[in-house]
Design a protein around this motif. Sequence first.
Motif, PDB file in Angstrom:
ATOM      1  N   ALA A 203      45.456  43.917  38.839  1.00  0.00           N
ATOM      2  CA  ALA A 203      45.000  44.522  37.586  1.00  0.00           C
ATOM      3  C   ALA A 203      45.361  45.997  37.526  1.00  0.00           C
ATOM      4  N   THR A 216      41.191  48.523  33.238  1.00  0.00           N
ATOM      5  CA  THR A 216      40.306  47.876  34.207  1.00  0.00           C
ATOM      6  C   THR A 216      38.895  48.450  34.113  1.00  0.00           C
ATOM      7  N   TYR A 231      38.383  41.519  36.164  1.00  0.00           N
ATOM      8  CA  TYR A 231      38.487  41.202  37.591  1.00  0.00           C
ATOM      9  C   TYR A 231      37.225  40.518  38.107  1.00  0.00           C
TER      10      TYR A 231
END
Length: 353
Positions: A203, A216, A231
């Motif tokens: 990511a 993220t 995530y």
Amino acid sequence: MATDAEVLQVPGPNGERNVRISSPTRVLWPEPGLTKLDLARYMIDVGEAFIRANGDRPVSLQRFPGGIDGEQFFSKNPPKGAPDYVRAVPVVYPSGRSHPQLVLDEPAAAVWAVQMNTVVFHPWPSRAGDSDNPDQLRIDLDPQPGTGFADAVPAAFELREVLAEAGLTAFVKTSGNRGIHVFAPIEPVREFLDVRHAVIAAARELERRMPEKVTTAWWKEERGEKMFVDYNQANRDRTMAGAYSPRALAHAPVSCPLGWDELEGADPRDFTILTIPARLADVGDPWENMHEKPGTVDVLLEWWDRDVSNGLGELPFPPDFPKMPGEPPRVQPSRKNEANWDGEEKKKAGQYN
């Protein structure tokens, strides 16, 4: 007294089984007028592909007794009276508690789940026989307000390249809503935290390559109009709708596996319980051979270690998880102040800002 029910014959690896569907005319999706019986027949039509993707895995059932607009709840362990072809395996949850979780091994088990008013199926990324070690790396590209499916497409293609550089073969499916799910088969030799770190490494690399399009950031107030790489879907007991699973949305969409050559022009609204059976008959299952050549997360974990050495570390866990080692404070950025942050928390968080 006679009851309103229908018995369906469901083919499978152990021959045909009869599965009783009560209240077959109950409407689950009011907009297209699709019923419980329609859903059961859909599961028969896609049964082989559905079980190939979701079978032999712990699974949570998202159940809607009164249709998608009514009450809902999750079932994880087999209810009383479950047929003998529905089994369970013990799994360990983030709390450390162990509990039996449902496993579906054949199409009849999926149809039985529909009888139990299941609409959405949430399989684990690990197999029933080794539930602690995922055999799938999963990444959820989640459009934020102001973005949509079309914005997720270029991010998915770039993520495919990132994973290829790490030695992994990526597979793609619609989420059934606005997002895109990217999977990669992996050898089941690493536990959940390692796979989470591999996902974070991928990511972050994607974010570096598409900084104006991808984020993220865990806190919504920091994401902006970008594609969030979720995530935390890589954590233990965190799941997403399985391949060919219906979704509890008005037009009865399905989370549909696609070939990469289909993604660019795809419209997720085209994939519903009414259209998927014909699609499978026409083009087959793009995920049929997914697990023939699994990779490893070794390269991604090297990237994780590199990022840690460069000052990037752990990211926040879901709020219901126990506090994890190295995790930054669970404080919304706009609420950071002297009163709710002690010196050690500030020190830890400095490396993430």
